[in-house]
Design a protein around this motif. Sequence first.
Motif, PDB file in Angstrom:
ATOM      1  N   THR A 181       0.830  -1.207   0.000  1.00 56.16           N
ATOM      2  CA  THR A 181       0.000   0.000   0.000  1.00 56.16           C
ATOM      3  C   THR A 181       0.860   1.252   0.000  1.00 56.16           C
ATOM      4  O   THR A 181       1.858   1.319   0.700  1.00 56.16           O
ATOM      5  N   GLU A 182       0.446   2.227  -0.764  1.00 54.44           N
ATOM      6  CA  GLU A 182       1.156   3.505  -0.754  1.00 54.44           C
ATOM      7  C   GLU A 182       0.324   4.552  -0.034  1.00 54.44           C
ATOM      8  O   GLU A 182      -0.891   4.600  -0.178  1.00 54.44           O
ATOM      9  N   GLY A 185       1.814   8.457  -2.000  1.00 55.41           N
ATOM     10  CA  GLY A 185       2.790   8.058  -3.018  1.00 55.41           C
ATOM     11  C   GLY A 185       4.023   7.367  -2.465  1.00 55.41           C
ATOM     12  O   GLY A 185       4.975   7.112  -3.210  1.00 55.41           O
ATOM     13  N   LEU A 186       4.033   7.039  -1.172  1.00 54.47           N
ATOM     14  CA  LEU A 186       5.214   6.381  -0.587  1.00 54.47           C
ATOM     15  C   LEU A 186       4.831   5.015  -0.035  1.00 54.47           C
ATOM     16  O   LEU A 186       3.725   4.841   0.483  1.00 54.47           O
ATOM     17  N   PRO A 187       5.764   4.043  -0.091  1.00 57.61           N
ATOM     18  CA  PRO A 187       5.494   2.771   0.550  1.00 57.61           C
ATOM     19  C   PRO A 187       5.329   2.997   2.062  1.00 57.61           C
ATOM     20  O   PRO A 187       5.899   3.951   2.614  1.00 57.61           O
ATOM     21  N   TYR A 191       6.643   6.170   4.378  1.00 62.48           N
ATOM     22  CA  TYR A 191       5.658   7.170   4.824  1.00 62.48           C
ATOM     23  C   TYR A 191       5.683   7.258   6.349  1.00 62.48           C
ATOM     24  O   TYR A 191       5.624   8.349   6.922  1.00 62.48           O
TER      25      TYR A 191
END
Length: 428
Positions: A181-182, A185-187, A191
């Motif tokens: 899941t992002e 926009g980050l893993p 995040y």
Amino acid sequence: MNIDVLLGLQWGDEGKGKIVDVLTPRYDIIARFQGGPNAGHTIEFDGKKFILHLIPSGIFNPRAKNLIGNGVIIDPFILLKEIKNLEGAGIEAANNLLISRKAHLILPTHRMLDAASEASRGKEKIGSTLKGIGPAYSDKTGRNGIRMGDTGHKGFKDMYEKLRDIHMRRLEFYDFDPSGTELDGLPFREYEQKWLEAVVSASKLKLVDSEYYINRAMQQGKKVLAEGAQGTLLDIDFGSYPYVTSSNTVSAGVCSGLGVAPSKIREVFGVFKAYCTRVGSGPFPTELDDAEGEKMRKEGREYGSTTGRPRRCGWLDMVALNYAIMINGVTQLFMMKTDVLSPFEKLKVSTQYKDSGRITDTLPFDYGREKVEPVYRELPGWNTGIQHLRSVDQFPAPLTSYISFIEEHTGVPVRIVSVGPDREQTVI
Ligand code: GDP
Ligand code: IMO
Ligand code: MG
């Protein structure tokens, strides 16, 4: 001094942000009392446009203090991003911002739980903004939450990891894989690091015991405006449950969300669109699933401020409006987006519902399941541009009649008519 309240009477996005900004010069403190970054409040002036999610809409007036109350839930990552954006535009956000130590935090895993819960509901999904609102309020009422005042505590990391791990186990139950899941926009792990850095920065903002702050300010004669988020029909108790948000969006929420007594509430400003919109799932009796609805969406640029989703559009619903006025004790109405109805030659307003053949003027218990049919009254449209109008005496006659109709059917005066998105496009 007392507190005035401004809130939405429909399904959110009524234009609360715009009008709070217009009224801010009359107040010393603007305070959010519920909701979180699911909100998207738009303010336009001098050709610039800002969308606020957590920061109150008084932030553009350097004289006003802006308070995020205990009833709000805060994602520190989103808050910091918002402060930076404003500072980039030359607005001293952090200086004029105060945050309740008792406001709860939205963790990255709350956002994933929101997504997992929505996925598990399938066709019956709420249409959440996926900002972690439901899961974060659940942890608050379940007495597992973490608050802003905990962010500077040396045990914070332990508190965080304990709650995160509980969430991880819950995600397993949902068969939800966090690694795939992002978030922004980050893993997840990346995040999470950014989020933890934001927590450190947030702990250095002006944290206050907001119930003392606001009550002392009122004692000193300061004027306070409470800014609602979402709308009455999304209220956890009075909205179209379960297609609602997870907080009390109504005027009662001001007392618990800021720590002010009911006797301190003076005016209740009810903000509504001259028509209706809804974003997300759930009942919407006057929805137009046709070319007229499409025309409203286009003319009103009805796309979500937080998610960009197209908003569902339909005619003004007086049954729902009167319900909202009753629950909130509205003393003045502010009608927004009036200009959006300009291209329509004829307007419709629902004054009653037909519920299983029976005429009623009350909202049914479950109007998602019991389909109600609106009973319409047709009114003449003004069918001319009104964005340039600045005083009531310039209003075309059909617009004056539309306003009188609303005042007669609600018993509440319409004190502000908004004729465009800009600060200046407001008739008071
Ligand atoms: P909020 O969540 O209640 O603050 O409302 P949003 O900001 O989500 O949505 C309202 C939208 O309508 C924003 O894009 C505003 O810029 C815009 N808006 C506000 N008032 C008016 C108005 O009177 N006319 C038009 N055309 N747009 C408006
Ligand atoms: P403002 O303050 C419009 C809607 C979502 C969804 C439901 C639940 O800008 O008026 P949530 O994320 O709270 O779990 O979503 O509520 N919703 C809003 N709709 N305006 C808002 O805020 C909203 N905040 C949440 O679309 O249907
Ligand atoms: Mg909005």
